[in-house]
Design an enzyme around this catalytic site. Structure first.
Site, PDB file in Angstrom:
ATOM      1  N   GLU A 194       5.421  -2.574  -2.723  1.00  0.00           N
ATOM      2  CA  GLU A 194       5.403  -0.983  -2.593  1.00  0.00           C
ATOM      3  C   GLU A 194       6.788  -0.263  -2.413  1.00  0.00           C
ATOM      4  O   GLU A 194       6.458   0.693  -1.768  1.00  0.00           O
ATOM      5  CB  GLU A 194       4.194  -0.607  -1.714  1.00  0.00           C
ATOM      6  CG  GLU A 194       3.770   0.554  -2.395  1.00  0.00           C
ATOM      7  CD  GLU A 194       2.298   1.143  -1.819  1.00  0.00           C
ATOM      8  OE1 GLU A 194       2.247   0.910  -0.453  1.00  0.00           O
ATOM      9  OE2 GLU A 194       1.635   1.451  -2.247  1.00  0.00           O
ATOM     10  N   GLU A 253      -4.145  -3.772  -5.767  1.00  0.00           N
ATOM     11  CA  GLU A 253      -5.120  -3.419  -4.531  1.00  0.00           C
ATOM     12  C   GLU A 253      -6.310  -2.513  -4.657  1.00  0.00           C
ATOM     13  O   GLU A 253      -5.771  -1.257  -4.836  1.00  0.00           O
ATOM     14  CB  GLU A 253      -4.332  -3.096  -3.324  1.00  0.00           C
ATOM     15  CG  GLU A 253      -3.110  -4.240  -2.971  1.00  0.00           C
ATOM     16  CD  GLU A 253      -2.633  -3.763  -1.481  1.00  0.00           C
ATOM     17  OE1 GLU A 253      -2.996  -2.764  -1.063  1.00  0.00           O
ATOM     18  OE2 GLU A 253      -1.528  -4.548  -1.091  1.00  0.00           O
TER      19      GLU A 253
END
Length: 734
Positions: free
Chosen positions: A181, A250
């Site tokens: 990320e 996710e």
């Protein structure tokens, strides 16, 4: 935290255990392609060090029975490279064994190498020692960091190659990750960050795995890197390139907890809604983070203040039991989606509005086959709509799945899966020595302050983390103050006030060997102030402060530079004055004495003098307790009830159970809900329980850690509790 990541297709092939040759893995705009076949994949995050090897087969099988194709895990750098070049892959960190168990279950594996992971894991998974290599700055175009990151990444890749675990070798690994990320943080690093992200992608490609790469939340991901999404909802996500598949790295079916925080829950109707919408909108790879959250054993919890439990309200609970109805409802969802797989991956799609907030997505092919998803995104009102000359009732905030465009086989808001209720059934500690008529404890009391030789003396304060380098939670500070026998406050009998300021995370204060109280912070940097009246005597008075960390930062720009520890110590009201002790000479000692004596290990130093007693002291700070106990009866999972203890650490047979702290949730009763409305977008504060209750009462002790008898149970209590009320608890479906 569990934030998104950069994937790489580590191998160009995949095969299950019943196939002898490797399989080619590529992708197009619709999906991953394995041996020429497009695949719709449902993945489940299970982190190997957050459970134990004896649990791994059962967890993997329970996920498979829940309709999951893929197991996903991070690789935890700081658990594997304990010091530069010193690698460890034993016990809970046996990555190869975990991968082979997934392989034996005939499932795929996503390996998120990172090696930065966040994940509520201590220091985001990066070894603390790396911060102390001169000139190192994490996750930037920084030569020391890049050198060690590349070195570890290559080590993991080569280890997987040696064990023939990549898909091209007939193994289970189809995807792997580099970085995590980064798009959230590169703006803080500016051009340096963009250079680093590009370097990371090129470095991964250079590992000779012939792979395309996937990068989550990297909005300007360079070719051939594929950007992906992570969130509570990813149905509207579109890859930056039309040639890349839509991947959700996710989906959070719950959330994590912090000591003193709330207990968040995400209703399964909303989880199912988000998954169905993702596939309705052309998604092809979906991963639950977490499917089994597990436990932050030992000092692996990050933070500060992440609980030892990492249950995450996941479909499989912390102890390995299916959470119903969540697990069952999602299993039925997966079945319904799989009925549509061929058309979702090969058919032509048309989206049609059926009214306000109602949309039908229809997939057809040349044979006339048809599948449809009809969604109602109104978060308050049910709808009845006409679709292909038939009437359909849609509950608010739901998706109906019609594999033949006629019959609804599943609606996300209609839960038919049974609900189980789970109880923690108490079991008294049973000592192994049956000749003893009363329960025997071994006790060792530590004296507050410096023990043995001081590590160093310094005027003023040091940063806690830079001093301990996270080898322990504990750092002692001591100084003294002289009080004249004729001082005015002694004559008046008044009590001055000790005022301590700290930038985190917690501390226990002692004056003249007596416990004065505890203070702790909140929030990411955890600043706090301790204020307490104290009794001083004529002559020399010793002030001893035990500073604590409760998990290190896990993410954020330049998070490795966030410090902790005492910043100011004053005594107010001393002869109507304020005495500032901050610049005094302070004596320091790293850790507590029992740690150095290895009291928590079965092979602790033999010259340690425990005191045996049938009446364990209560409310006593800095005390070690040891008991020799039998395993609880039965085969249910086991927890340790620490409701009546203060704060500390616990071990069984030398295995680290973790930090315990039955700290009460500081949320008000009105912040909690009795029943959660699943309708509408979720956030971690929407459906909370446990307000005013201990954030964590029970602590998972894996069954495999027990022997039938002779189990050594050890606690280090920092502030005082009642060990006689400690019990085991069997986690039982009732």
């Amino acid at each position: 935290m569990n934030l998104c990541f950069i994937f790489c297709l580590i191998s160009t092939s995949l095969v299950f255990t019943f196939v002898s040759a490797g399989s080619n893995v590529t992708y197009d705009s619709r999906s991953l392609i394995i041996d020429g076949q497009r695949k719709l994949l449902i993945s489940a995050a299970i982190h190997y060090p957050r459970s134990v090897p004896a649990m791994w087969p059962g967890l993997v099988q329970t996920a498979k029975q829940g309709g999951v194709d893929v197991i996903e895990t991070y690789v935890f750098w700081n658990g594997h490279e304990l010091s530069p070049g010193n690698y460890y892959f034993g016990g809970r960190f046996d990555l190869v064994k975990f991968a082979k168990i997934v392989h034996e279950a005939r499932m795929y594996l996503i390996l998120r190498i990172g090696p930065f992971v966040a994940a509520e894991w201590n220091y985001g998974g990066v070894p603390v020692w790396l911060h102390y290599i001169p000139g190192t700055v994490f996750r930037t175009y920084n030569q020391p960091f890049m050198y060690h990151m590349e070195k570890f990444t290559a080590y993991i890749v080569n280890l997987m190659k040696q064990e023939k675990l990549f898909a091209s070798q007939g193994g289970p690994i189809i995807l792997s990750q580099i970085e995590n990320e980064y798009g959230f943080y590169e703006n803080y690093y500016k051009e340096d960050g963009k250079k680093y992200a590009l370097w990371a992608a090129k470095m991964a490609v250079s590992q000779n795995t012939s792979v395309p790469w996937i990068m989550c939340q990297q909005w300007d991901a360079p070719d051939p890197v594929i950007d992906t999404c992570n969130s509570f909802y990813c149905d509207q996500f579109t890859p930056t390139s039309p040639n890349r598949p839509k991947i959700w790295t996710e989906n959070w079916p719950g959330w994590f907890k912090t000591f003193g925080g709330r207990d968040p829950h995400r209703p399964v109707e909303d989880v199912a809604f988000s998954v169905a919408r993702f596939f309705q909108k052309g998604g092809s790879v979906h991963n639950y983070y977490m499917y089994h959250g597990g436990t932050n054993f030992g000092r692996t919890a990050g933070g500060p203040f992440i609980t030892t439990s990492y249950d995450y309200d996941a479909p499989i609970d912390e102890y390995g039991l299916p959470r119903l109805p969540k697990w069952g409802h999602l299993k039925e969802l997966h079945k319904a989606i799989k009925l549509c797989e061929h058309l979702l991956l090969h058919g032509k799609s048309v989206n049609t509005s059926l009214g306000p907030s109602v949309e039908a997505s229809v997939y057809t092919d040349s044979t006339g086959a048809c599948a449809a998803f009809i969604s109602n995104s109104d978060d308050k009102n049910d709808k009845t709509v006409e679709f292909r000359n038939a009437s359909y009732h849609l509950p608010a905030w739901s998706v109906s799945i019609l594999p033949d465009c006629k019959n609804v086989v599943f609606n996300t808001a209609k839960v038919s899966s049974p609900t189980n209720k789970v109880a923690m059934v108490p079991e008294k500690l049973q000592q192994s020595d049956k000749s003893q008529k009363t329960f025997k404890w071994d006790v060792l009391k530590e004296n507050p302050g410096i023990w043995g030789e001081a590590d160093f003396v310094k005027n003023g304060f040091v940063d806690h983390i830079n001093t301990t380098k996270d080898t322990t939670d504990y750092l002692w500070h001591t100084t003294s103050i002289l009080i004249g026998k004729n001082d005015e406050f002694l004559k008046k009998g008044s009590e001055p006030v000790l005022v301590i300021e700290s930038k985190g995370h917690a501390l226990h204060a002692f004056v003249n060997q007596k416990y004065q109280g505890t203070a702790y912070g909140n929030g990411s940097h955890s600043p706090f102030t301790f204020k307490n009246p104290i009794s001083l005597k004529a002559g020399k008075n010793e002030i001893a402060l035990l500073s604590l960390t409760v998990g290190l930062q896990t993410a954020g720009p330049f998070y490795e530079f966030v410090g902790a520890g005492v910043t100011s110590v004053k005594i107010n009201g001393l002869n109507n004055k304020t005495i500032d002790l901050s610049s005094n000479a302070w004596t320091y000692k790293i850790g507590v004495q029992g740690e150095h004596q290895r009291l928590h290990l079965v092979d602790g130093l033999n010259n340690t003098k425990w005191t045996s007693t049938s009446e364990a002291p209560k409310g006593q700070a800095l005390t070690w307790y040891k008991a020799i106990v039998d395993a609880p009866p039965g085969d249910e999972p086991v927890g340790l009830d620490m409701l009546y203890m203060g704060k500390g650490l616990a071990w069984l047979n030398g295995e680290e159970i973790g930090r315990y702290w039955p700290r009460l949730s500081e949320f008000k009763k009105e912040d909690c809900v009795e029943e959660c409305d699943y309708r509408g977008k979720f956030n971690p504060d929407k459906c909370v329980t446990g307000c005013g209750e201990p954030t964590q009462r029970w602590y998972h002790v894996p069954r495999s850690w027990f022997k039938p008898s002779g189990n050594v149970l050890v606690f280090f209590e920092e502030k005082g509790g009642d060990p006689t009320k400690i019990t085991f608890a069997r986690r039982k479906v009732v």
